[in-house]
Design an enzyme around this catalytic site. Structure first.
Site, PDB file in Angstrom:
ATOM      1  N   CYS A   1     -50.659 -24.543   3.247  1.00 32.87           N
ATOM      2  CA  CYS A   1     -49.470 -25.363   2.983  1.00 32.87           C
ATOM      3  C   CYS A   1     -49.282 -26.756   3.682  1.00 32.87           C
ATOM      4  CB  CYS A   1     -48.125 -24.428   3.357  1.00 32.87           C
ATOM      5  SG  CYS A   1     -48.141 -23.622   5.086  1.00 32.87           S
TER       6      CYS A   1
ATOM      7  N   GLU B   1     -40.053 -21.713   2.414  1.00 32.83           N
ATOM      8  CA  GLU B   1     -40.818 -22.696   2.589  1.00 32.83           C
ATOM      9  C   GLU B   1     -41.275 -22.901   1.324  1.00 32.83           C
ATOM     10  OE1 GLU B   1     -45.395 -23.235   3.862  1.00 32.83           O
ATOM     11  OE2 GLU B   1     -44.251 -21.948   5.247  1.00 32.83           O
TER      12      GLU B   1
END
Length: 535
Positions: free
Chosen positions: A282, A245
């Site tokens: 995030c 990620e």
């Protein structure tokens, strides 16, 4: 040569707290991976695995005060936030224990032999087996839920894969504490402690991805760091899966009808999402498309009021603080960019250690250019920013507005019409999330841009949110936390029940006598597992 010490640092002061460990040598990494590889057989015991995951959750809960205090001292995220993160972490562990107990993750499929078919079908029995030792690279912004005891570790252990975690340098003491609890839980369940190990140091991360016994890797961090590891994983003599990620802008589109209906509510909600965790999530909204006109003005006024009332905060480390300040300066210096609330250094006696939240505005037409923006996100691993390749002077400078800036800032792009919205969205690379703020009529299916917008953002994001905010990723079976590159390097999820699939591979057995089959596939189903049978 003396070992390089690993220090725990207080981000509120920048001062070293304690020496936690030493950076791992190649020998240390080899020892951890080799020991994990040797523990695979013990971890194959599903009841023991289930007991281990539950014991880990129980030990973490029992040590909550110590774990939260350690994490707060190293991250300044606050006890309330970290208490919630620990609850999420132990929930993940128990949820994967339930998944192991149920056995559905094995995806057992049986096709009976049928010689009457053309061509004839043989007897086929298929299930999934663990890959082997998994390397996990801990995240800076989640010292628990995406670090040593986090989702990558929990899902890999649930799959039957030993784990070696490369601890993040921002929270080494928390990592060491959590590792000791997990190793104790393994021994309580009758498993070797070496099913979980932790190593420290940048070089250790590279040694880990290159180790021939490492079978897969999970990473949460920056585009720069993640891409380097991804390339290393692919360049091995035997390439391995790398589930990373990386970076995400997480665009938001506010329709004119939604702004007319509840501009102040949207502005206040956006401020809360941008400043949650001091903007270090995030899925923080980094680009917000807001209509021109009085309703859009009401929204930005509400946003300015809410951000102006937000006190200064401490970022995870001083490198990230400097990177945030440099990123804001670069963006604010562009022609046509204004700062209704200027993000920057904090004020007061602790100003040199804090930052203040704010937002920038820009006409959307300045962002609407040909071709997707491919610039890197601000580096969440080591705090180094990297711009994309030059695509022409007229538009290149504005590409930085389409890159993640890690911290409490967002960019509000004011658009004149739906064409500008589509043009900006077309320039975005992959994202973890995309959010639409719609009116009541639009959510009811009234004619308008809503359906078209859903289609546009589905192409660029792994999670589509309507009339809510993307910060706060629920741990649930249907959750997906990933997206097209560079949000992620694969199409898997790092959150939710399907995260376990990353660490498994299918094997089919054709015409194998029942007595020679694994117990999971035998005709009598002695383990009582769910299976799909084609007669």
């Amino acid at each position: 040569m003396a070992a390089t010490p690993v220090w725990s640092v207080d981000p509120r002061t920048g001062k070293q707290r304690e020496q936690v460990a030493a950076e791992a040598t190649p020998h240390d990494v080899d020892r951890a991976v080799t020991a994990g590889h040797a523990a695979r057989g013990a971890l194959a015991d599903r009841p023991a695995r289930t007991a281990f995951l539950r014991a880990a959750a129980d030990l973490l809960d029992a040590s909550a005060a110590e774990v939260v205090a350690a994490a707060d001292a190293e991250t300044a995220l606050g006890t309330a936030r970290l208490t919630g993160e620990l609850a999420r972490t132990t929930y993940q562990l128990r949820a994967f224990a339930d998944a192991v107990e149920d056995g559905g993750y094995l995806d057992i499929r049986i096709d009976r032999a049928d010689p009457a078919l053309t061509p004839p079908r043989p007897e086929l029995r298929r299930y999934k087996v663990p890959l082997g030792v998994v390397a996990v690279y801990a995240a800076s912004n989640f010292p628990l839920a995406f670090s040593v005891p986090g989702g990558d570790t929990a899902s890999a252990l649930a799959a039957g894969c030993p784990v070696v975690v490369k601890a993040h340098p921002d929270h080494p003491a928390t990592s060491a504490l959590c590792a000791s609890l997990l190793r104790r839980a393994a021994e309580q369940a009758g498993l070797p402690a070496d099913v979980v190990a932790v190593v420290h140091g940048f070089d250790a991360g590279l040694e880990l991805i290159r180790h021939p016994l490492v079978a897969a890797a999970g990473f949460t961090g920056s585009i720069r760091g993640g891409r380097a590891l991804y390339d290393a994983a692919a360049a091995r003599p035997v390439p391995i899966p790398f589930h990373g990620e990386l970076g995400s802008l997480n665009p938001v589109v506010v329709t004119p009808a939604a702004a007319a209906e509840r501009a102040e509510e949207i502005g206040a909600g956006l401020a809360g999402s941008v400043t949650l965790g001091v903007g270090q999530f995030c899925v923080k909204p980094g680009l917000v498309l807001v209509p021109l006109g009085a309703d859009g003005d009401r929204l930005t006024d509400a946003l300015a009021k809410a951000l102006g009332a937000t006190g200064p905060g401490v970022l995870l480390d001083h490198r990230m603080r400097e990177n945030f300040l440099a990123g804001v300066r670069e963006r604010a210096a562009l022609p046509g960019v204004t700062a209704p609330v200027t993000p920057g250094p904090g004020t007061g006696p602790d100003g040199e250690h804090t930052v203040g939240a704010g937002f920038l505005t820009v006409p959307a037409r300045r962002l609407a250019a040909e071709g997707p923006a491919q610039g890197s996100a601000e580096d969440r691993e080591d705090g180094v920013a990297h711009d994309g390749e030059d695509q022409g002077k007229d538009h290149h400078d504005y590409e930085v507005l389409l890159e993640e800036c890690f911290g409490p800032v967002t960019v509000v792009a004011r658009y004149a019409d739906q064409g500008e919205v589509g043009a900006v969205l077309a320039r975005l690379p992959g994202n973890l999330s995309a959010t639409l703020q719609l009116s009541d009529a639009e959510t009811a299916g009234a004619p308008g841009p809503a359906a078209e917008l859903i289609g546009q953002v589905t192409e660029l994001a792994g999670r589509v949110v309507v009339n809510a905010w993307p910060t706060g990723v629920a741990v649930a079976p249907a959750q997906h936390h990933g997206g097209p590159y560079p949000a992620a390097t694969s199409h898997s999820s790092s959150v939710g029940g399907t995260a376990i699939e990353r660490w498994l591979r299918p094997v089919a057995y054709q015409s194998v006598p029942d007595a020679l089959l694994p117990a999971e596939l035998r005709e009598a189903n002695p383990l009582g597992l769910p299976r799909r049978v084609t007669p």
